[in-house]
Enzyme design. Structure first.
Site, PDB file in Angstrom:
ATOM      1  N   ASP A 203      -0.907  -1.360   5.744  1.00 38.57           N
ATOM      2  CA  ASP A 203      -0.935  -0.609   7.082  1.00 38.57           C
ATOM      3  C   ASP A 203      -1.986  -1.256   8.080  1.00 38.57           C
ATOM      4  OD1 ASP A 203       0.933   1.141   5.995  1.00 38.57           O
ATOM      5  OD2 ASP A 203      -0.333   2.640   6.109  1.00 38.57           O
TER       6      ASP A 203
ATOM      7  N   ASP B 293      -7.705   2.094   6.788  1.00 35.83           N
ATOM      8  CA  ASP B 293      -7.436   2.313   5.307  1.00 35.83           C
ATOM      9  C   ASP B 293      -6.828   0.873   4.875  1.00 35.83           C
ATOM     10  OD1 ASP B 293      -8.696   4.398   4.874  1.00 35.83           O
ATOM     11  OD2 ASP B 293      -6.761   5.763   5.050  1.00 35.83           O
TER      12      ASP B 293
ATOM     13  N   ASP C 285      -4.263  -0.520   9.848  1.00 39.57           N
ATOM     14  CA  ASP C 285      -5.408   0.486  10.129  1.00 39.57           C
ATOM     15  C   ASP C 285      -6.629   0.474   9.232  1.00 39.57           C
ATOM     16  OD1 ASP C 285      -4.641   1.595   7.761  1.00 39.57           O
ATOM     17  OD2 ASP C 285      -3.827   3.631   8.375  1.00 39.57           O
TER      18      ASP C 285
ATOM     19  N   GLU D  74       0.939  -1.169  -0.034  1.00 46.53           N
ATOM     20  CA  GLU D  74       0.223   0.035  -0.153  1.00 46.53           C
ATOM     21  C   GLU D  74       0.868   1.019   0.065  1.00 46.53           C
ATOM     22  OE1 GLU D  74      -2.032   0.263   3.643  1.00 46.53           O
ATOM     23  OE2 GLU D  74      -2.870   2.096   3.286  1.00 46.53           O
TER      24      GLU D  74
END
Ligand code: 0RA
Length: 639
Positions: free
Chosen positions: A504, A508, A506, A431
């Site tokens: 990541d 997103d 998280d 990403e």
């Protein structure tokens, strides 16, 4: 080893240790020795499976017409109760076993088969091992039966009865209550997840119209109850929630033939992908099977014959065209299902195909005749789908000339590896450009390739093929992997046998992982089935004390690390891959010696896909939970 005789110390009447009871203990012993053989695994899935197994018994009672309400309670002590208002398990002496029937049901494998009612039970495989397997795998189990005016109870520990069947009261109700606490000696996790049970219970309520099922979690006070008078018709309405249906009426067809009961509900929406869920005896047949191919053949045939009669198109439509935008539930009750395939969720009974095919062909043709407006709307949509497919083919040819989908040249963003044997090669889908940069520096270029993906990836759920081919991130990905998609897809052209999604930790990142999994599921399913797709697990924390640096991959690990390293440590929480330098990224996440990879299973991809369809809507929290909960699963780690 504890034996039945030991129980007399606990105030039990001494019972003869007969050959029969030895056989019984051996049976339950076998379950305890190889639990995975009976319930799939000993992790989260197997743990939840125990509940399904008990609920299944109550549903059988409902299918036999004796029960209309089931209650599932998650208790604070980790035990679960399943309560039904059926006839109650019989308590009278079993003539051959010379023990109360309830004891036979709870201690003998497949004892259910001795009674007349298990005709729809699955032989072997995932379900149908019986409540005795649950008993064997429980630290304790208590059964309470209301029957014949009395209330009876009995308690078991690790499968063995530790009390007699006692009469504890009077009642004019009937029913069975099974409360059990899974055994910590067997399972690697003992924590039930409300959402997992909730989803299955909702599904069961849809599949068994009119049956009321409640679920309660005592610790949080969460509670939900389901009752769908319309059964799978309401299931289809649920699948199409938030979409625009093309016709109001949900088509519902049902028939029983050769002891096989077929039920189908379907409705088209204006989207481009199909949502097809099939079940046999309430089991989700993820891999489809003969019932699904029977349905598909029939649907394509009926639509084509309508189109031909109405002169709507020159050429015949493909199966894909006839299912574009279709939400459908197929539910069968089959007396002796044969389950095949990787996950034992593919129906194998060959005669089912013909039965389903002819039943759907006849009743759908009749439905079209009686509902000309609906028939028109559906067939027009299918003709459009065929035209779009043709347009997509042209767009793809254009794209192919423009990019390098098949010319052998690779996208510029790809940092390829040196090795040419795909079996030794890995590709990291990373990403963002900055993490991509670190990954390029940190990798072993001999066998690790890096493809940075920028920004949002197209949600394939919402896009037609021509759009997919126009999306840069997706075409780059397809070119890098080498397999092509749709009718050109060729698994043998795969350039890397490990495709590793690295995002990541998280929201997103989870979103991107889910989008990628959805793409793989929809367009490169065989790669998931062959076990080529993985999720990387970057650490969440770095704990530092003096010169010592330790990484923790989840909160539990962090606790362990802190307990060991004591005070005055420095904790860094990683918010993204970009916060790690190339060397850290290598040691924690990319190095085959140290990394943790989670292999993506087909069910995971389906879950990701479903999240973008309807079952979970756009709930970001749930998506994140999904990725993180899988990050915790240890058994699929490939270190
Ligand atoms: C054996 C025979 C009968 C019912 C059951 C088992 C039964 C088992 C379970 C497990 C959970 N709930 C259940 N309810 C019933 C038939 C009893 C009869 O003929 O009256």
């Amino acid at each position: 080893m504890e034996t039945r005789q030991d129980n007399k110390e606990a105030g039990q009447e001494k019972k003869a240790y007969t050959a029969d009871s030895i056989t019984v203990l051996k049976g339950l012993e076998a379950v305890r020795k190889r639990p995975a053989m009976y319930i799939g695994d000993i992790g989260e899935r197997g743990l939840h499976h125990l509940v399904y197994e008990v609920v299944d018994n109550s549903i059988d009672e409902a299918l036999a017409g004796h029960c209309n309400h089931i209650i599932v309670v998650m208790h604070e002590d980790g035990s679960v109760s399943v309560i039904d208002n059926g006839r109650g398990i019989p308590v009278d002496m079993h003539p051959e076993e010379k023990r109360p029937a309830v004891e036979v049901v709870l201690t003998m494998l497949h004892a259910g088969g001795k009674f007349d009612k298990k005709s729809y039970k699955v032989s072997g495989g995932l379900h149908g091992v019986g409540v005795s397997a649950v008993n064997a795998l429980s630290e304790w189990l208590e059964v309470k039966i209301k029957r014949g005016g009395n209330v009876y109870t009995q308690r078991y520990e690790r499968g063995r009865p530790v009390t007699e069947v006692k009469t504890v009261g009077q009642t004019d109700e009937t029913g069975t209550e099974v409360r059990f606490k899974p055994d910590g000696e067997i399972f690697t996790t003992l924590t039930y997840q409300y959402d997992i049970l909730l989803n299955r219970i909702r599904e069961l309520a849809f599949l068994n119209g009119g049956l009321k099922i409640d679920i309660t979690e005592e610790a949080t006070g969460k509670k939900e109850d389901f009752m769908f008078e319309g059964g799978i018709k309401e299931f289809v309405a649920y699948l199409n929630k938030g979409k625009r249906p093309l016709h109001n009426d949900i088509i519902y067809l049902t028939k029983e033939e050769n002891n096989i009961q077929i039920e189908l509900a379907m409705q088209y929406n204006d989207s481009y992908l199909e949502n097809e869920y099939s079940y046999v005896n309430n089991i989700h047949t993820i891999e489809g099977g003969t019932h699904v191919s029977g349905f598909r053949t029939a649907l394509t045939r009926v639509i084509n014959s309508y189109i031909k009669k109405a002169n709507m198109a020159d050429t015949a439509l493909s199966g894909d065209d006839s299912r574009e935008g279709l939400a459908v539930i197929i539910s069968l009750k089959v007396p002796e299902p044969q389950f095949e395939g990787q996950t034992k969720t593919k129906l194998g009974n060959s005669k089912v195909k013909g039965i389903v095919d002819s039943m759907i062909t006849t009743s759908l043709a009749q439905y079209f005749e009686e509902h000309p407006q609906v028939a028109r709307t559906i067939t027009e949509k299918c003709v459009l789908a065929a035209k779009a497919r043709e347009a997509a083919r042209k767009a793809r040819e254009l794209t192919r000339r423009k990019t390098a989908l098949s010319s052998g040249s690779l996208p510029g963003k790809l940092a390829d590896c040196q090795e040419s044997d795909p079996a030794k090669c890995e590709i990291f889908l990373v990403e963002g450009d900055s993490a991509g940069g670190s990954a390029k520096q940190g990798r072993m270029r001999e066998f690790q390739a890096i493809l940075p993906l920028r920004g949002k990836i197209l949600n394939v759920e919402k896009a037609r093929l021509d759009k997919i081919f126009a999306n840069n991130e997706i075409t780059t990905l397809i070119a890098a992997l080498g397999t092509g998609i749709t009718d050109e897809f060729d698994k043998t052209k795969l350039r890397y046998h490990k495709i590793i999604v690295m995002t990541d930790a998280d929201v997103d990142g989870s979103h991107i992982s889910c989008l990628l999994l959805t793409f793989f599921y929809r367009y490169m399913r065989a790669l998931i089935e062959a076990g080529h797709v993985y999720l990387a697990q970057p650490p969440l924390y770095k704990v530092k004390k003096g010169k010592e640096e330790v990484y923790a991959y989840n909160d539990d690990e962090l606790k362990l690390v802190l307990a060991r390293m004591g005070n005055e440590v420095n904790i860094q929480r990683y918010k993204g891959l970009g916060e790690m330098n190339p060397e850290q990224l290598w040691t924690t996440t990319m190095s085959p010696d140290a990394r943790k990879l989670v292999k993506v299973k087909i069910e995971d991809a389906i879950k990701a896909d479903t999240m973008f369809s309807t079952l979970m809507g756009d709930d970001v929290e749930i998506r994140r939970d999904f990725i993180f909960s899988h990050a915790k699963e240890v058994k699929n780690l490939d270190i």
